[in-house]
Design a protein around this motif. Sequence first.
Motif, PDB file in Angstrom:
ATOM      1  N   TRP A 172       0.717  -1.224  -0.036  1.00 12.54           N
ATOM      2  CA  TRP A 172       0.114   0.033   0.132  1.00 12.54           C
ATOM      3  C   TRP A 172       0.956   0.949   0.168  1.00 12.54           C
ATOM      4  CZ3 TRP A 172      -1.625  -4.090   2.815  1.00 12.54           C
ATOM      5  CH2 TRP A 172      -2.731  -5.064   2.318  1.00 12.54           C
ATOM      6  N   ALA A 173       1.707   1.454   0.904  1.00 13.98           N
ATOM      7  CA  ALA A 173       2.636   2.398   0.883  1.00 13.98           C
ATOM      8  C   ALA A 173       3.565   2.614  -0.385  1.00 13.98           C
ATOM      9  CB  ALA A 173       3.797   2.437   1.898  1.00 13.98           C
ATOM     10  N   CYS A 174       4.201   1.616  -0.944  1.00 19.64           N
ATOM     11  CA  CYS A 174       4.908   1.640  -2.209  1.00 19.64           C
ATOM     12  C   CYS A 174       3.914   2.027  -3.229  1.00 19.64           C
ATOM     13  CB  CYS A 174       5.393   0.119  -2.368  1.00 19.64           C
ATOM     14  SG  CYS A 174       6.079  -0.169  -4.084  1.00 19.64           S
ATOM     15  N   ARG A 175       2.715   1.567  -3.474  1.00 22.30           N
ATOM     16  CA  ARG A 175       1.713   2.103  -4.369  1.00 22.30           C
ATOM     17  C   ARG A 175       1.508   3.584  -4.324  1.00 22.30           C
ATOM     18  NH1 ARG A 175      -3.253  -1.927  -4.755  1.00 22.30           N
ATOM     19  NH2 ARG A 175      -2.248  -3.980  -5.797  1.00 22.30           N
ATOM     20  N   ALA A 176       1.340   4.168  -3.172  1.00 24.56           N
ATOM     21  CA  ALA A 176       1.177   5.609  -3.030  1.00 24.56           C
ATOM     22  C   ALA A 176       2.310   6.430  -3.627  1.00 24.56           C
ATOM     23  CB  ALA A 176       1.002   5.875  -1.656  1.00 24.56           C
ATOM     24  N   ILE A 177       3.456   5.886  -3.437  1.00 25.58           N
ATOM     25  CA  ILE A 177       4.722   6.543  -3.860  1.00 25.58           C
ATOM     26  C   ILE A 177       4.848   6.361  -5.278  1.00 25.58           C
ATOM     27  CG2 ILE A 177       7.424   6.612  -3.674  1.00 25.58           C
ATOM     28  CD1 ILE A 177       6.953   5.278  -0.775  1.00 25.58           C
ATOM     29  N   LYS A 178       4.509   5.223  -6.149  1.00 26.06           N
ATOM     30  CA  LYS A 178       4.816   5.029  -7.110  1.00 26.06           C
ATOM     31  C   LYS A 178       3.622   5.680  -8.095  1.00 26.06           C
ATOM     32  CE  LYS A 178       8.350   2.539  -6.920  1.00 26.06           C
ATOM     33  NZ  LYS A 178       9.590   2.974  -7.357  1.00 26.06           N
ATOM     34  N   PHE A 179       2.253   6.009  -7.411  1.00 23.77           N
ATOM     35  CA  PHE A 179       1.478   6.729  -8.068  1.00 23.77           C
ATOM     36  C   PHE A 179       1.903   8.109  -8.068  1.00 23.77           C
ATOM     37  CE2 PHE A 179      -2.213   4.101  -5.844  1.00 23.77           C
ATOM     38  CZ  PHE A 179      -2.088   2.903  -6.941  1.00 23.77           C
ATOM     39  N   ARG A 196      -4.199  -6.667  -6.283  1.00 28.43           N
ATOM     40  CA  ARG A 196      -5.086  -6.004  -5.196  1.00 28.43           C
ATOM     41  C   ARG A 196      -5.738  -4.642  -5.473  1.00 28.43           C
ATOM     42  NH1 ARG A 196      -4.153  -8.166  -0.064  1.00 28.43           N
ATOM     43  NH2 ARG A 196      -2.754  -9.640   0.488  1.00 28.43           N
ATOM     44  N   PRO A 197      -6.897  -4.269  -5.209  1.00 32.08           N
ATOM     45  CA  PRO A 197      -7.516  -2.872  -5.568  1.00 32.08           C
ATOM     46  C   PRO A 197      -6.676  -1.815  -4.904  1.00 32.08           C
ATOM     47  CG  PRO A 197      -9.310  -4.625  -4.958  1.00 32.08           C
ATOM     48  CD  PRO A 197      -7.870  -5.406  -4.593  1.00 32.08           C
ATOM     49  N   PRO A 198      -6.664  -0.606  -5.367  1.00 33.50           N
ATOM     50  CA  PRO A 198      -5.739   0.240  -4.869  1.00 33.50           C
ATOM     51  C   PRO A 198      -6.460   1.552  -3.974  1.00 33.50           C
ATOM     52  CG  PRO A 198      -6.282   0.800  -7.021  1.00 33.50           C
ATOM     53  CD  PRO A 198      -7.166  -0.377  -6.713  1.00 33.50           C
ATOM     54  N   LEU A 199      -7.301   1.347  -3.639  1.00 32.28           N
ATOM     55  CA  LEU A 199      -8.234   2.508  -3.100  1.00 32.28           C
ATOM     56  C   LEU A 199      -7.281   2.944  -1.734  1.00 32.28           C
ATOM     57  CD1 LEU A 199     -10.427   4.187  -3.514  1.00 32.28           C
ATOM     58  CD2 LEU A 199     -11.989   2.873  -1.731  1.00 32.28           C
ATOM     59  N   TYR A 200      -7.108   2.139  -1.008  1.00 33.66           N
ATOM     60  CA  TYR A 200      -6.344   2.644   0.304  1.00 33.66           C
ATOM     61  C   TYR A 200      -5.028   3.527   0.154  1.00 33.66           C
ATOM     62  CZ  TYR A 200      -4.112   2.725   4.936  1.00 33.66           C
ATOM     63  OH  TYR A 200      -3.509   3.452   6.097  1.00 33.66           O
ATOM     64  N   SER A 201      -4.443   2.900  -1.127  1.00 36.28           N
ATOM     65  CA  SER A 201      -3.140   3.681  -1.279  1.00 36.28           C
ATOM     66  C   SER A 201      -3.469   4.929  -2.003  1.00 36.28           C
ATOM     67  CB  SER A 201      -2.485   2.696  -2.622  1.00 36.28           C
ATOM     68  OG  SER A 201      -1.827   1.502  -1.973  1.00 36.28           O
ATOM     69  N   VAL A 202      -4.542   4.944  -2.933  1.00 40.15           N
ATOM     70  CA  VAL A 202      -4.896   6.456  -3.094  1.00 40.15           C
ATOM     71  C   VAL A 202      -5.093   7.475  -1.964  1.00 40.15           C
ATOM     72  CG1 VAL A 202      -6.688   7.767  -4.633  1.00 40.15           C
ATOM     73  CG2 VAL A 202      -6.010   5.453  -5.171  1.00 40.15           C
ATOM     74  N   MET A 203      -5.815   6.982  -1.054  1.00 39.34           N
ATOM     75  CA  MET A 203      -5.865   7.879   0.079  1.00 39.34           C
ATOM     76  C   MET A 203      -4.668   8.333   0.607  1.00 39.34           C
ATOM     77  SD  MET A 203      -7.709   7.132   3.730  1.00 39.34           S
ATOM     78  CE  MET A 203      -9.193   7.768   3.275  1.00 39.34           C
ATOM     79  N   LEU A 204      -3.608   7.340   0.817  1.00 38.94           N
ATOM     80  CA  LEU A 204      -2.195   7.591   1.388  1.00 38.94           C
ATOM     81  C   LEU A 204      -1.348   8.477   0.243  1.00 38.94           C
ATOM     82  CD1 LEU A 204      -0.955   3.933   2.348  1.00 38.94           C
ATOM     83  CD2 LEU A 204      -1.463   5.905   3.738  1.00 38.94           C
ATOM     84  N   TRP A 205      -2.027   8.500  -1.145  1.00 34.85           N
ATOM     85  CA  TRP A 205      -1.361   9.239  -2.173  1.00 34.85           C
ATOM     86  C   TRP A 205      -1.534  10.709  -1.916  1.00 34.85           C
ATOM     87  CZ3 TRP A 205      -4.467  11.998  -5.554  1.00 34.85           C
ATOM     88  CH2 TRP A 205      -3.747  12.814  -6.527  1.00 34.85           C
ATOM     89  N   ASP A 210       4.287  14.405   1.963  1.00 34.85           N
ATOM     90  CA  ASP A 210       4.720  14.792   3.211  1.00 34.85           C
ATOM     91  C   ASP A 210       5.537  13.635   3.754  1.00 34.85           C
ATOM     92  OD1 ASP A 210       4.985  15.676   6.014  1.00 34.85           O
ATOM     93  OD2 ASP A 210       2.756  14.865   6.424  1.00 34.85           O
ATOM     94  N   PRO A 211       6.882  13.974   4.102  1.00 36.32           N
ATOM     95  CA  PRO A 211       7.894  13.028   4.505  1.00 36.32           C
ATOM     96  C   PRO A 211       7.632  12.725   5.975  1.00 36.32           C
ATOM     97  CG  PRO A 211       8.986  15.274   4.021  1.00 36.32           C
ATOM     98  CD  PRO A 211       7.566  15.276   3.657  1.00 36.32           C
ATOM     99  N   THR A 212       6.871  13.433   6.517  1.00 32.95           N
ATOM    100  CA  THR A 212       6.604  13.247   8.022  1.00 32.95           C
ATOM    101  C   THR A 212       5.590  12.310   8.277  1.00 32.95           C
ATOM    102  OG1 THR A 212       7.443  15.633   8.494  1.00 32.95           O
ATOM    103  CG2 THR A 212       6.371  14.644  10.171  1.00 32.95           C
ATOM    104  N   PHE A 213       4.398  12.600   7.951  1.00 32.13           N
ATOM    105  CA  PHE A 213       3.245  11.615   8.144  1.00 32.13           C
ATOM    106  C   PHE A 213       3.020  10.469   7.269  1.00 32.13           C
ATOM    107  CE2 PHE A 213       1.379  15.472  10.591  1.00 32.13           C
ATOM    108  CZ  PHE A 213       1.984  14.875  11.853  1.00 32.13           C
ATOM    109  N   GLN A 214       3.587  11.079   5.966  1.00 33.27           N
ATOM    110  CA  GLN A 214       3.512   9.917   4.746  1.00 33.27           C
ATOM    111  C   GLN A 214       2.244   9.515   4.637  1.00 33.27           C
ATOM    112  OE1 GLN A 214       5.989   6.894   6.528  1.00 33.27           O
ATOM    113  NE2 GLN A 214       7.876   7.692   5.698  1.00 33.27           N
ATOM    114  N   GLY A 215       1.034  10.690   4.545  1.00 31.73           N
ATOM    115  CA  GLY A 215      -0.067  10.156   4.162  1.00 31.73           C
ATOM    116  C   GLY A 215      -0.884   9.553   5.139  1.00 31.73           C
TER     117      GLY A 215
END
Length: 488
Positions: A172-179, A196-205, A210-215
């Motif tokens: 999930w975190a990797c996807r947000a970064i790659k998005f 896997r469906p990507p919706l949670y990664s979209v929220m992280l995206w 933000d390098p502090t909270f990272q989504g």
Amino acid sequence: MTLTRSRAVWITLGALTAAQVGIGTWRAGVMLREGIAAGVLPFVASGVVGELALSIALAWLAWWWLPASGAGRSVAAWAIRFILLAWTLVLTHYAFAMATGGFARLVTPIALASLAVLGAWVRRWSGSPTPVSTSPAPDTWHPALFLAAAFWVYQLAHLAFPYHFTDAHDIWACRAIKFAEHGALTGVFDCLDPARPPLYSVMLWLGVGDPTFQGRLLPTLLVGAFGIVFFHLLRRVAPRLAPWGLLWLFVTDHVMKGAVSFYAGVPVMVVACVAVALWVDDGTLAPRRLAIAGAAIAGAAVALIRRDGLPEFAIAGAVVMVLTRAWREPRLWAAAAGVAIGYLTWTLRPAILHAPPLFAPMLDPPTPVTLASAAQAMGRLLYGAQGQVFSHYGYGVFAWSWIVVAVWAVRWKTGNLALATQLGLAGLAAWVTTLALYAILTFAGHPQMSTLFVIRTGFGRHLVHFYPLCLLHAVSLGERLVPARSVG
């Protein structure tokens, strides 16, 4: 109730609660030590401000969507809107990316402005008058509430540390970064398990810059908002023990570590249980039209966060429908429609987003399935499953507590509220469904799901989806056992 019986109840419930809080405190300390060892994330003001601004905008929209006057203006009603509006924004980004092939930051202000305009119409809807309750109201200054709040604040403080599960970061975190790098959903192919469906990664995206909270700020705030909704449900079934029930939720290991990591189990818990809350709502959380729309949004979110959570969601919904005899209840069918639409959008996604054959990871090489290997696999499943349900590392002493109060309630012929029974059976049915699915995959020798590593991690994370419903029933049973004038 005799004095001896009253003392037995209090001693048992107090000891179980103390054990659960002790386990939760120990696990929180372990997580904190691991976070400190990993190092504090860098503080970048611009990134933090961006995440805070988005969260504040959604919180204001949730307030704006409350009825302009009259019934329905409560903290729980605000919390349910905050959760639904956050996932509406994420679904809007997902739909835009599916339709155009790419992400656009401009969608966020447009979507927020549109929701504000829509809110001017929605806030004219009034909820049902709040039912007059004869049960004692919970103490808003109860020490258990402060302790529960402290455990949730701990989750916020933990955002400063890069604590996460390895597989959660790789998915999930990797996807947000790659998005962010690709500007499109094709970023799933740079990470583990692109099917896997990507919706949670979209929220992280939304907060990946933000390098502090990272989504992770918005998902953690949603957990806090869900705590408010859960407390509302607790007050309906166990008003005197409601503060203790909320404390049990936040001290449970899988809830804590799921909330501060990149794993998608707790987000599914939030939207799935919000859908259930809307199904059984008496009008105090949302007016009927909003509840129908909210159930559809929650259903679509469940389907697009984790498809493997759909069977238990469907079973839980079916149990609620059968027990309430609400065959034509539009809120239930709206959730089903949301699930179907969400599921189909990803299943029928463009060919460019389809993973090539054998792309999915396999922890162990496939082996021929024999009766002996299947029996050995089933033993492995039972060993790993009981370690999650009955041990300190998974759900603490919750399962033991649920069994104790259930046996007492049956033995003493203690009555129970219909709502608590319905939700408890729905949660139990979801748990049994999860175990049954793992049993099928394990018996068939699935190269990933039948491994002890996945059973000892993934199984417990699956159970968290409907853990609040099981906890709700357990607390309601405790309420029936506790003497009427002995709760302080």
